[in-house]
Design an enzyme around this catalytic site. Structure first.
Site, PDB file in Angstrom:
ATOM      1  N   GLU A  21     -15.806  30.423   4.617  1.00 41.13           N
ATOM      2  CA  GLU A  21     -16.158  29.002   4.516  1.00 41.13           C
ATOM      3  C   GLU A  21     -17.641  28.854   4.853  1.00 41.13           C
ATOM      4  O   GLU A  21     -18.039  28.950   6.015  1.00 41.13           O
ATOM      5  CB  GLU A  21     -15.288  28.210   5.503  1.00 41.13           C
ATOM      6  CG  GLU A  21     -15.522  26.721   5.460  1.00 41.13           C
ATOM      7  CD  GLU A  21     -14.626  25.981   6.453  1.00 41.13           C
ATOM      8  OE1 GLU A  21     -13.454  26.373   6.638  1.00 41.13           O
ATOM      9  OE2 GLU A  21     -15.111  25.015   7.050  1.00 41.13           O
ATOM     10  N   ASP A  68      -5.559  26.155  18.298  1.00 39.71           N
ATOM     11  CA  ASP A  68      -5.086  24.771  18.084  1.00 39.71           C
ATOM     12  C   ASP A  68      -3.612  24.665  18.418  1.00 39.71           C
ATOM     13  O   ASP A  68      -3.142  23.614  18.831  1.00 39.71           O
ATOM     14  CB  ASP A  68      -5.176  24.324  16.612  1.00 39.71           C
ATOM     15  CG  ASP A  68      -6.523  24.529  16.006  1.00 39.71           C
ATOM     16  OD1 ASP A  68      -7.508  24.474  16.736  1.00 39.71           O
ATOM     17  OD2 ASP A  68      -6.568  24.739  14.767  1.00 39.71           O
ATOM     18  N   ASP A  96     -22.152  17.661  11.206  1.00 37.63           N
ATOM     19  CA  ASP A  96     -20.854  17.743  10.543  1.00 37.63           C
ATOM     20  C   ASP A  96     -19.950  16.652  11.108  1.00 37.63           C
ATOM     21  O   ASP A  96     -19.227  16.896  12.076  1.00 37.63           O
ATOM     22  CB  ASP A  96     -20.299  19.157  10.869  1.00 37.63           C
ATOM     23  CG  ASP A  96     -19.231  19.633   9.916  1.00 37.63           C
ATOM     24  OD1 ASP A  96     -19.046  19.000   8.866  1.00 37.63           O
ATOM     25  OD2 ASP A  96     -18.595  20.652  10.226  1.00 37.63           O
ATOM     26  N   ASP A 126     -12.123  22.314   1.966  1.00 33.88           N
ATOM     27  CA  ASP A 126     -12.013  21.487   3.164  1.00 33.88           C
ATOM     28  C   ASP A 126     -12.624  20.140   2.799  1.00 33.88           C
ATOM     29  O   ASP A 126     -13.852  20.011   2.658  1.00 33.88           O
ATOM     30  CB  ASP A 126     -12.782  22.110   4.346  1.00 33.88           C
ATOM     31  CG  ASP A 126     -11.907  23.058   5.155  1.00 33.88           C
ATOM     32  OD1 ASP A 126     -10.785  23.359   4.708  1.00 33.88           O
ATOM     33  OD2 ASP A 126     -12.349  23.491   6.236  1.00 33.88           O
ATOM     34  N   HIS A 143      -6.056  27.007  13.569  1.00 39.55           N
ATOM     35  CA  HIS A 143      -6.674  28.112  14.313  1.00 39.55           C
ATOM     36  C   HIS A 143      -5.657  28.499  15.385  1.00 39.55           C
ATOM     37  O   HIS A 143      -4.930  27.631  15.884  1.00 39.55           O
ATOM     38  CB  HIS A 143      -7.924  27.690  15.079  1.00 39.55           C
ATOM     39  CG  HIS A 143      -9.026  27.087  14.285  1.00 39.55           C
ATOM     40  ND1 HIS A 143      -9.030  25.787  13.882  1.00 39.55           N
ATOM     41  CD2 HIS A 143     -10.194  27.619  13.862  1.00 39.55           C
ATOM     42  CE1 HIS A 143     -10.151  25.532  13.234  1.00 39.55           C
ATOM     43  NE2 HIS A 143     -10.879  26.623  13.194  1.00 39.55           N
ATOM     44  N   HIS A 155     -20.213  20.571   4.764  1.00 37.70           N
ATOM     45  CA  HIS A 155     -21.076  21.747   4.896  1.00 37.70           C
ATOM     46  C   HIS A 155     -22.036  21.836   3.713  1.00 37.70           C
ATOM     47  O   HIS A 155     -23.179  22.280   3.858  1.00 37.70           O
ATOM     48  CB  HIS A 155     -20.244  23.032   4.974  1.00 37.70           C
ATOM     49  CG  HIS A 155     -19.342  23.092   6.164  1.00 37.70           C
ATOM     50  ND1 HIS A 155     -18.514  24.153   6.422  1.00 37.70           N
ATOM     51  CD2 HIS A 155     -19.136  22.212   7.184  1.00 37.70           C
ATOM     52  CE1 HIS A 155     -17.845  23.938   7.542  1.00 37.70           C
ATOM     53  NE2 HIS A 155     -18.201  22.755   8.006  1.00 37.70           N
TER      54      HIS A 155
HETATM   55  C1  XLS Z   1     -16.291  23.722  11.214  1.00 40.83           C
HETATM   56  C2  XLS Z   1     -15.358  24.253  10.232  1.00 40.83           C
HETATM   57  C3  XLS Z   1     -14.011  24.678  10.794  1.00 40.83           C
HETATM   58  C4  XLS Z   1     -13.334  25.560   9.791  1.00 40.83           C
HETATM   59  C5  XLS Z   1     -12.245  26.401  10.334  1.00 40.83           C
HETATM   60  O1  XLS Z   1     -17.296  23.127  10.887  1.00 40.83           O
HETATM   61  O2  XLS Z   1     -15.213  23.309   9.219  1.00 40.83           O
HETATM   62  O3  XLS Z   1     -13.253  23.569  11.126  1.00 40.83           O
HETATM   63  O4  XLS Z   1     -12.824  24.829   8.734  1.00 40.83           O
HETATM   64  O5  XLS Z   1     -12.670  27.243  11.344  1.00 40.83           O
HETATM   65 NI    NI Z   2     -13.849  23.457   7.648  1.00 38.79          NI
HETATM   66 NI    NI Z   3     -16.845  21.699   9.196  1.00 41.84          NI
END
Ligand code: XLS
Ligand code: NI
Ligand code: NI
Length: 437
Positions: free
Chosen positions: A231, A103, A306, A295, A100, A270
């Site tokens: 995502e 980051d 999460d 991911d 990001h 997720h």
């Molecule tokens: C959060 C998400 C985040 C995305 C990117 O739960 O997984 O990390 O992968 O914004």
């Molecule tokens: Ni993610």
């Molecule tokens: Ni996540």
């Protein structure tokens, strides 16, 4: 050059009997399976946020992990992070990373300063990538942490927040293009709502689509030919996240005519938060032609959030890799470890152990998935299960040749064929036989 991961050697494959903690037991990067090396199949990526930045804070306590890399000034920390990240990726043999905007750089006092910070660090990363085979898998903008996104970003009631998010996305797309990234992710961290008492859901979703269309238009104009990803995640931080799960996101993409540019980035944890399995979400993406990237992580069945743990469940990795293989494997996407070490695992060694365990788990998943394919009994069972559609009335149904009236006539005239068993228990023993042989 300063060494950050001191005392940690390059991690190599030593085989399943090795007791060297800094060796892969299953991930043999160059081993060829079905015409592709393991590293090409798996395309492992490092997540900048969890790996280089996250300090282990939780809602009840401060960070436990020092992520200042011996520096005190924020841009120096950002630079040192780049050095440490490349050292780690080289030591682990990881060829991709994801980030990001926030980051990699500290947020400045305003957009202008943040943009300048970004340009300095992106140039530095670009320089650092030269002479290595490390690539950017995808970039994204963090449009959820800042208080300005309290009502959402693309779905905010405040047009200036929408505009700020658009600016951040523009700059993150520029960074992604400059670093040769093959993907750009939208994860809607605040794109959702808490109560319908203050929310016009239709209005918010129309605006989200507007923002995505602008992003596509801008990036394509700038020559980006990678994939955009959404995502999905059902909740956290908002109660109702708009990108609930793969099926919901596909409905959104179809409604707003975004299917040509977008694919899905499916995150394991997720999926479980949505009440699905990871393979289920991958399958939904696959059968709709929008499988893109992954991911990888895992949640905890006893905790409802999460937890982003490194994946260690080989059975789940096997069933997931089966879906990924069926979807044609990774093209622009890859397997990003959106995973972090636990709060008490605060040393640099722990990060390396986390990646070794995740990489070995998916290497085993890949090997076992091919063993399942080669064994053939499960695929054969599935194929045979639908055999009644191969001829007669079944074939006519598949060919769209019959009407309801004709089917009624057929049913009145014919005796129903006998049922056959679903054989779930038998199929589960086959899977275990392959997993534990
Ligand atoms: C959060 C998400 C985040 C995305 C990117 O739960 O997984 O990390 O992968 O914004
Ligand atoms: Ni993610
Ligand atoms: Ni996540």
């Amino acid at each position: 050059m300063k060494e950050y991961f001191k005392g940690i050697p390059e991690v190599k494959y030593e085989g399943k009997d090795s007791i060297n903690p800094f060796a892969f037991k299953f991930y043999d990067a160059k081993r060829v399976i079905d015409g592709k090396s393991m590293e090409e199949h798996l395309k492992f990526a490092m997540s900048w946020w969890h790996t280089m930045t996250a300090t282990g804070t939780d809602p009840f306590g401060a960070g436990t992990i020092d992520r200042n890399y011996g520096q005190t000034e924020s841009m120096e920390i950002a630079r040192a992070k780049v050095d440490a990240a490349f050292e780690l990726m080289k030591k682990l043999g990881i060829k991709y990373f994801c980030f990001h905007d926030v980051d990699i750089v500290p947020e400045g006092k305003d957009l202008k300063e943040t943009k300048e910070n970004l340009s300095v660090i992106v140039d530095y990363i670009e320089e650092k990538m030269k002479g290595t085979d490390i690539k950017l898998l995808w970039g994204t903008a963090n449009c959820f942490s800042s208080p300005r996104y309290m009502h959402g970003a693309g779905t905010s009631c405040n047009a200036d927040s929408f505009s700020y998010a658009a600016s951040q996305i523009k700059n993150a797309i520029d960074a992604t293009i400059q670093l040769g990234g093959s993907g750009y992710v939208f994860w809607g961290g605040r794109e959702g709502y808490e109560t319908l008492l203050n929310t016009d859901m239709g209005f918010e979703l129309d605006n989200m689509a507007r923002l995505m269309k602008m992003a596509v238009k801008y990036a394509r104009k700038k020559g980006f030919n990678g994939d955009f990803y959404i995502e999905p995640k059902p909740k956290e931080p908002t109660k109702h996240q708009y990108d609930f799960d793969a099926a919901t996101v596909i409905g959104f993409l179809r409604k707003y005519d975004l299917m040509d540019d977008f694919k899905l980035n499916i995150e394991a944890n997720h999926a479980t938060l949505a009440g699905h399995t990871f393979p289920h979400e991958l399958a939904v993406a696959r059968i709709n032609g929008v499988f893109g990237s992954v991911d990888a992580n895992q949640g905890d069945s006893l905790l409802g959030w999460d937890t982003d743990q490194f994946p260690t469940d080989v059975k789940d990795a096997t069933l997931s890799m089966l879906e990924i293989i069926k979807a044609g494997g990774f093209i622009n996407g890859g397997l990003n470890f959106d995973a972090k070490v636990r709060r008490p695992s605060f040393t640099f060694e722990d990060i390396v152990y986390g990646y070794i365990s995740g990489m070995d788990t998916f290497a085993l998943g890949l090997i076992k998935a091919y063993e399942v394919i080669e064994d053939g009994r499960i695929d054969e069972f599935i194929e045979k299960r639908y055999a009644s559609y191969e001829s007669g009335i079944g074939k006519r149904i598949l060919n769209d040749e019959v009407t309801l009236e004709e089917l009624e006539a057929y049913t009145l005239e014919n005796k129903e064929r006998p049922m056959e068993s679903g054989r779930q228990e038998y199929l589960e023993t086959i899977l275990n036989q392959i997993l534990y042989k």
